[in-house]
Write an enzyme that holds these catalytic residues in place. Sequence first.
Site, PDB file in Angstrom:
ATOM      1  CG  ASN A 448      -4.895 -38.315 -37.775  1.00  0.00           C
ATOM      2  OD1 ASN A 448      -4.495 -39.374 -37.043  1.00  0.00           O
ATOM      3  ND2 ASN A 448      -6.005 -38.306 -38.230  1.00  0.00           N
ATOM      4  CD  GLU A 449      -7.346 -41.978 -38.879  1.00  0.00           C
ATOM      5  OE1 GLU A 449      -8.316 -41.237 -39.316  1.00  0.00           O
ATOM      6  OE2 GLU A 449      -7.492 -42.639 -37.783  1.00  0.00           O
ATOM      7  CG  ASP A 450      -4.082 -36.839 -44.506  1.00  0.00           C
ATOM      8  OD1 ASP A 450      -5.018 -36.758 -44.039  1.00  0.00           O
ATOM      9  OD2 ASP A 450      -3.322 -35.511 -44.779  1.00  0.00           O
TER      10      ASP A 450
END
Length: 703
Positions: A448-450
């Site tokens: 998630n969102e890395d």
Amino acid sequence: MHQIGYLSPTEAPALLPFTAINLAEGWSFKPVDDGEWASGWLPVKRIPSMVHQDLIDNQKLDDPFIGLNEIKAEWVAKKSWIYRLDLSVPAAGRHHNSRIVLAFDGLDTLADVRLDGEAVLKSDNMFRKYRVDVTAIVKKKSENHIFSLEVELDCAFLRAREIERAHPEHKWITFNGEPSRMALRKAQYHWGWDWGPRLIPCGIWRPVRLEIYSARIADVRVDIDISSDYNTASVRVSAEIESESELEIKFSVCRDGKTIASSVNEVKDGSSVTTFEIVQPALWMPAGYGSQNLYEIVAVLSYEGQKLCTDSKTIGIRRTELVQEPDAIGKSFYFRVNGIDVFCGGSCWIPADSFVTNITPEKYRAWIELMVLGNQKMIRVWGGGIYEDDAFYEACDELGVLVWQDFMFACGNYPCHPELLETIAAEAVCNVRRIRNHPSVVIFAGNNEDYQVQESNGLTYNFADKDEKNWLKSDFPARYIYEKLLPAVIASEAPTIAYHPGSPWGDGKVSFDPTVGDMHQWNVWHGTQEKYQIFDTLGGRFNSEFGMEAFPHLATIKAFVTDPKDLYPQSHVLDFHNKADGHERRIATYLIENVRPVPDLPGYIHLTQLIQAEALMFGYRGWRKQWGENRRCGGALLWQFNDCWPTTSWSICDYYLRRKPSYYALARVLAPIAVGVQRKHHDWSVSHARIPPVSEWELVAMW
């Protein structure tokens, strides 16, 4: 104390049937460093549990969900804790062909396990299962010996910081929580998020068993191939067996309690495989598209007619596809189930409690029932929480909710030293094997969102460079996890389920490219704080996060506010129960732009909920309309469906499952047939509050 009987050695069969003893009761606990701890060992109601809940049960900790008690609970996370159980091993354990195993389904997180003072396990990963063969230890003791089982849980808060300091070469960058959280394979939201408290619990968070057996079914895998006309399904069943004897295994396919096919096979080299051909299979479909038909695969292991072990898997026969094809816009991104395109309107899911051991199967089902009643088709298990309990996926299977499953990486630049990669690989295999047979699971996503962390901080990412060694040497080494390690696990363990490197991810383009991949659209609320009336112009091919905050219902607020004097919109306690950066100004901005604010708390609650309902409706309605425009938008998952404690957040149902008005607004816009009327947005701030001479209206029907 746990004890069961068995036949005497002279009467015992050649091989011992599988027996599992749930070690749920009889535990006690205390801090490891108990110099100032006058209480001694305290009782534990039941395992699984977490230390905060055990302290609350013993009246040693005030509920951290109430008032400002979160601050008063900080000391708990700064200590190491030890759990102890006295147990006896049943006489069956003395069987000459028996194996005795301690099975831990989940230890949170850094655990040293000792049996009679002898070290048997050192765990470092909350998300893994561990099996410890203690046969030799047990059999050297007398038959009536009482064993001491100890689980010592090191302080994750301090150990994570030590690991961070030991790797100064890595760029420890995060969006939420402190950077050291990335050093441990532990639920990342435990360090606090912009919707949840920082409590960092520990404990024996999933069941513990004592297993005694001569042979065991270690794993059952089901691979399904459906013909193009859906008239036949080839169901391949394979089993891994632990045994040193020549055994046979019977596989059966059952539906509605009746066996429709079976096969008896030999076990060779620890495995057995068979294939069933099912004619006119009853297909599994998402809610609203058909029935959630389920089959059961049963495996029975036996020796010379004696049943030794039984295992079963519930499956659904279906074909799911993530359709990513070049088109006039860029590349599509939508889901197809059994040849039918599905607009995936739904929500993102966070753990439903800061102490996940308090979530019952009944509560999981209640949450998923709310999704179905709200006409939602997909739920995204967010990457900063946990791989959910079996009861969660079972509810999704039975009720027809599609599952987008993140791997547990969120909002950070994760390190990749060899020891960490090793445990991540084991974690991935363990959890993919556990949930791959659920028909509801249609996609795995790497994080998630890395990739957004990489972009916003200028970390190295050259999509054209396919040399994996370069990735590990770069300042964004986790690319190796998302583009090499995890896809390899999926290809091996669940090849029919789609894999996506991250959420969001743009197929080599930036993560906010609207022409490809999925998108997190946070320029409403976060970012540039656009007006929500233009939500539909801000989307991409699949909008996997977007949201607007709203207060919970007054009853929920009164559950955590102890002093009536704090019942006003911006009291200290209410602000403390909203972890979003700048929430005071952002809520006020969206209110002042759209409604006439009121000072009293009930009115203020109503207006925040009204704005949330309006904002999310503008997004959903516009993007669902785009679904009909050559699949321009394949789905929208709001942030977020639920809460982990009583709070003000982006949720549409609060901690107590109380529905906000936005829940009903979305149920209307996601109905099988939905009609919407919308006036073209006129920006008063640009026109200096001049009314437009003509207002344009749009009438939309969606199905």
